[in-house]
Design an enzyme around this catalytic site. Structure first.
Site, mmCIF file in Angstrom:
data_model
loop_
_atom_site.group_PDB
_atom_site.id
_atom_site.type_symbol
_atom_site.label_atom_id
_atom_site.label_comp_id
_atom_site.label_asym_id
_atom_site.label_seq_id
_atom_site.Cartn_x
_atom_site.Cartn_y
_atom_site.Cartn_z
ATOM 1 N N TYR A 72 0.869 -1.237 0.061
ATOM 2 C CA TYR A 72 -0.098 -0.131 0.036
ATOM 3 C C TYR A 72 1.028 1.274 -0.061
ATOM 4 O O TYR A 72 0.576 2.121 -0.928
ATOM 5 C CB TYR A 72 -0.941 -0.045 1.409
ATOM 6 C CG TYR A 72 -2.086 1.070 1.172
ATOM 7 C CD1 TYR A 72 -3.335 0.803 0.829
ATOM 8 C CD2 TYR A 72 -1.753 2.412 1.755
ATOM 9 C CE1 TYR A 72 -4.342 1.552 0.753
ATOM 10 C CE2 TYR A 72 -2.803 3.409 1.584
ATOM 11 C CZ TYR A 72 -4.082 3.177 0.990
ATOM 12 O OH TYR A 72 -5.119 3.845 0.645
ATOM 13 N N PHE A 124 -7.484 19.474 -25.213
ATOM 14 C CA PHE A 124 -7.891 18.224 -25.183
ATOM 15 C C PHE A 124 -9.356 18.220 -24.442
ATOM 16 O O PHE A 124 -9.660 19.141 -23.833
ATOM 17 C CB PHE A 124 -7.051 17.179 -24.912
ATOM 18 C CG PHE A 124 -7.553 15.837 -25.126
ATOM 19 C CD1 PHE A 124 -7.523 15.172 -26.506
ATOM 20 C CD2 PHE A 124 -8.095 15.014 -24.167
ATOM 21 C CE1 PHE A 124 -8.319 14.030 -26.415
ATOM 22 C CE2 PHE A 124 -8.380 13.719 -23.995
ATOM 23 C CZ PHE A 124 -8.508 13.207 -25.240
ATOM 24 N N ASP A 125 -10.454 17.370 -25.208
ATOM 25 C CA ASP A 125 -11.723 17.434 -24.644
ATOM 26 C C ASP A 125 -11.732 17.366 -22.908
ATOM 27 O O ASP A 125 -12.670 18.060 -22.461
ATOM 28 C CB ASP A 125 -12.618 16.699 -25.571
ATOM 29 C CG ASP A 125 -12.083 14.977 -25.391
ATOM 30 O OD1 ASP A 125 -11.064 14.790 -25.236
ATOM 31 O OD2 ASP A 125 -13.092 14.096 -25.591
ATOM 32 N N ASP A 215 0.309 19.205 -21.223
ATOM 33 C CA ASP A 215 -0.366 17.962 -21.497
ATOM 34 C C ASP A 215 0.392 17.018 -22.336
ATOM 35 O O ASP A 215 0.277 17.245 -23.466
ATOM 36 C CB ASP A 215 -1.576 18.626 -22.198
ATOM 37 C CG ASP A 215 -2.681 17.117 -22.296
ATOM 38 O OD1 ASP A 215 -2.402 16.082 -21.949
ATOM 39 O OD2 ASP A 215 -3.918 17.583 -22.664
ATOM 40 N N ALA A 217 0.469 13.561 -23.098
ATOM 41 C CA ALA A 217 0.187 12.188 -23.520
ATOM 42 C C ALA A 217 1.073 11.733 -24.600
ATOM 43 O O ALA A 217 1.603 10.616 -24.689
ATOM 44 C CB ALA A 217 -1.257 12.228 -24.184
ATOM 45 N N LYS A 258 -0.916 6.647 -23.663
ATOM 46 C CA LYS A 258 -0.385 6.847 -25.149
ATOM 47 C C LYS A 258 1.060 6.553 -25.179
ATOM 48 O O LYS A 258 1.454 5.535 -25.273
ATOM 49 C CB LYS A 258 -0.432 8.468 -25.518
ATOM 50 C CG LYS A 258 -2.052 8.647 -24.878
ATOM 51 C CD LYS A 258 -3.200 8.514 -25.576
ATOM 52 C CE LYS A 258 -4.552 9.039 -25.086
ATOM 53 N NZ LYS A 258 -4.653 10.334 -24.375
ATOM 54 N N HIS A 450 -20.125 13.244 -26.715
ATOM 55 C CA HIS A 450 -19.617 12.254 -27.626
ATOM 56 C C HIS A 450 -19.725 10.844 -27.167
ATOM 57 O O HIS A 450 -19.840 10.111 -27.747
ATOM 58 C CB HIS A 450 -18.424 12.578 -28.284
ATOM 59 C CG HIS A 450 -17.310 12.593 -27.333
ATOM 60 N ND1 HIS A 450 -17.246 13.874 -26.297
ATOM 61 C CD2 HIS A 450 -16.308 11.870 -27.168
ATOM 62 C CE1 HIS A 450 -15.968 13.474 -25.809
ATOM 63 N NE2 HIS A 450 -15.386 12.653 -26.060
HETATM 64 C C1 LIG Z 1 -5.885 11.039 -23.789
HETATM 65 C C2 LIG Z 1 -5.435 12.390 -23.395
HETATM 66 C C3 LIG Z 1 -5.737 13.108 -22.242
HETATM 67 C C4 LIG Z 1 -6.648 12.135 -21.206
HETATM 68 O O1 LIG Z 1 -6.413 11.082 -20.927
HETATM 69 P P1 LIG Z 1 -7.119 9.863 -20.300
HETATM 70 O O2 LIG Z 1 -5.904 8.887 -20.030
HETATM 71 O O3 LIG Z 1 -7.727 9.209 -21.579
HETATM 72 O O4 LIG Z 1 -7.858 10.198 -19.210
HETATM 73 C C5 LIG Z 1 -5.402 14.143 -22.049
HETATM 74 N N1 LIG Z 1 -4.826 15.062 -22.798
HETATM 75 C C6 LIG Z 1 -4.426 14.363 -24.105
HETATM 76 C C7 LIG Z 1 -3.619 15.297 -25.108
HETATM 77 C C8 LIG Z 1 -4.708 13.270 -24.503
HETATM 78 O O5 LIG Z 1 -4.614 12.962 -25.717
#
Ligand SMILES: *Cc1c(COP(=O)(O)O)cnc(C)c1O
Length: 458
Positions: A72, A124-125, A215, A217, A258, A450
């Site tokens: 843990y 990003f969304d 951000d 990913a 990613k 979506h």
């Molecule tokens: C996928 C993604 C996110 C969100 O990540 P999740 O692991 O799907 O929650 C945020 N920003 C970007 C640019 C992404 O491609």
């Protein structure tokens, strides 16, 4: 004879996928309310819905999983991952989370308040969702070239510095918790940000005493493009480029699904101890204790290994060449696609593809449905449905780009699958004028609609 390109891996385990008939697919998509998220995976032949969490882990990642420490607190897996974040990305402070949006939730709970403004390049969304959910505003400062799919530009993810500076001038610094730079920029088509631009954004931010958060990913794909396209980086390793990139950020959120090639996971990394301490409270509330944050020990081990592999040139080269292979095929067939090709996906320009239909009929979604019917291929709409309604006026937002994204999972499909996909798209393209109308919304959620939207044919 020059030796042709071949992937620098071989396959040790396979998973069967099943073909279907057109009649079956017509029935399935109708029952799914024309929302591709509602399809069952066994109804899909080639699944290009997302490259998120759908990659194939390596033998080294799988073996790292067996060594996971599930304690843990203070697990060795946590320290392994913390060290990888420090060594590869250069951040001192780190919090694991279960995925990228969880990292956003924790960090934004710490930094974003109602009335704030968060400028960046096409948010990003989920990022935008987490900003707007807190009654703050996301301001898109991406360069204009990003919104014309026919213009060649090496770094369409770049931020327009004049536009950014205007935002910084017009608002007091305490209203801008950070600038967010998405690398690569997912929403504008997986397009990279140049090192030069990152540096200039950071310098500007420092002048105004504002943080920069990446951000991240697809940070490694971004580094690959810098190596290929930006002067002075050709001889640098991906890991060297990655280190420099993050030197222009105060912190980062990461969806590890990613470029870190794991099926689940995320994290926050920071330079400021104060922000880290505040974020820790939210991490414990929402995610789990700081040494696991919603991840099991084995998953943290796989992620640490994935960060290392994902920043190796060959791994990126295999991937990005496969994406370009599909893009080149589609171009040969005359299909309108976003150029230059993105890192993780090919984006079909639905406005140009279905130029005979009005935007109110959700063109990219219509195209996605047609492609599923044609070949059992699942892609995803990056257009008006994803853009949601304006939070104030509740009117539909119609973004400049209306794209169908074909995201390629890492190390998962062969180029034969790419040939299959390209042929199916060509068939839809050849019969595009027979598509007489698009789709209408029957039911939708107030935010991030979506995923669950119900549609019907007009
Ligand atoms: C996928 C993604 C996110 C969100 O990540 P999740 O692991 O799907 O929650 C945020 N920003 C970007 C640019 C992404 O491609």
């Amino acid at each position: 004879m020059n030796l042709p390109y071949a992937e620098s891996y071989k396959i040790k385990m396979v998973e069967s996928i099943k073909r279907s008939t057109k009649a079956e697919r017509l029935e399935w998509i109708k029952n799914a309310d024309y929302n591709l998220f509602n399809l069952r995976s066994n109804q899909v032949y080639v699944d290009l819905l997302t490259d998120s969490g759908t990659g194939a882990m390596s033998d080294k990642q799988w073996s790292a999983m067996m060594l996971g420490d599930e304690s843990y607190a203070g697990a060795s897996s946590y320290y392994k991952l913390k060290n990888a974040v420090k060594d590869i990305l250069g951040f001192e402070y780190f919090l694991p989370t279960h995925q990228g949006r969880a990292a956003e939730n924790v960090l934004f709970s710490t930094l974003v308040k109602a009335g704030d403004i968060v400028p960046g390049n096409s948010h990003f969304d989920t990022t935008k969702g987490h900003i707007e959910f807190r009654k703050a505003k996301a301001i898109d400062c991406t360069i204009d070239e990003a919104f014309n799919t026919t213009i060649q530009h090496d770094f369409k993810g770049n931020i327009n510095l004049n536009r950014l500076e205007t935002v910084l001038q017009d608002n007091s610094a305490d209203k801008i918790p950070f600038i967010i730079v998405t690398v690569t920029c997912n929403s504008s088509g997986g397009q990279p940000v140049s090192m030069q631009n990152m540096k200039e954004v950071y310098q500007l931010a420092q002048e105004y005493k504002i943080r920069v958060i990446f951000d991240s990913a697809r940070f490694a794909e971004n580094a690959y493009f810098i190596k290929q396209r930006e002067a002075g980086y050709a001889d640098k390793s991906i890991k060297e480029i990655v280190k420099e990139m993050f030197s222009y950020a105060d912190g980062m959120t990461m969806s590890s699904k990613k470029d870190a090639i794991v099926n689940m996971g995320g994290f926050i990394a920071l330079r400021e101890e104060k922000v880290f301490k505040e974020a820790t409270v939210y991490n414990i509330m929402f995610e789990g204790f700081i040494s696991y944050g919603g991840m099991s020990g084995r998953d943290m081990n796989a992620l640490a290994q994935g960060l290392d592999e994902g920043t190796e040139f060959d791994v990126l080269d295999n991937r990005i060449q496969q994406v370009a292979y599909l893009g080149t095929k589609l171009k040969e067939y005359g299909v309108p696609v976003q150029e230059p090709f993105g890192g993780h996906a090919i984006f079909v320009d639905a406005k140009r593809f279905l130029s005979h239909l009005p935007k109110e009929e959700f063109l990219a979604q219509t195209l996605g449905v047609e492609l599923f019917i044609e070949g059992g291929i699942r892609a995803v709409e990056i257009g008006a449905i994803l853009a949601d309604r304006d939070p104030e006026t509740r009117e539909n937002r119609y973004p400049e780009l209306e794209l169908l994204r074909l995201a390629i999972p890492r190390r998962t499909y062969t180029n034969n699958h790419m040939d299959y996909v390209a042929a199916a798209i060509k068939n839809v393209y050849d019969r595009r004028l027979e598509i007489k109308s698009g789709l209408k919304i029957m039911e939708e959620a107030p935010i991030m609609r979506h995923f669950t939207v119900k549609l019907d044919r007009i």
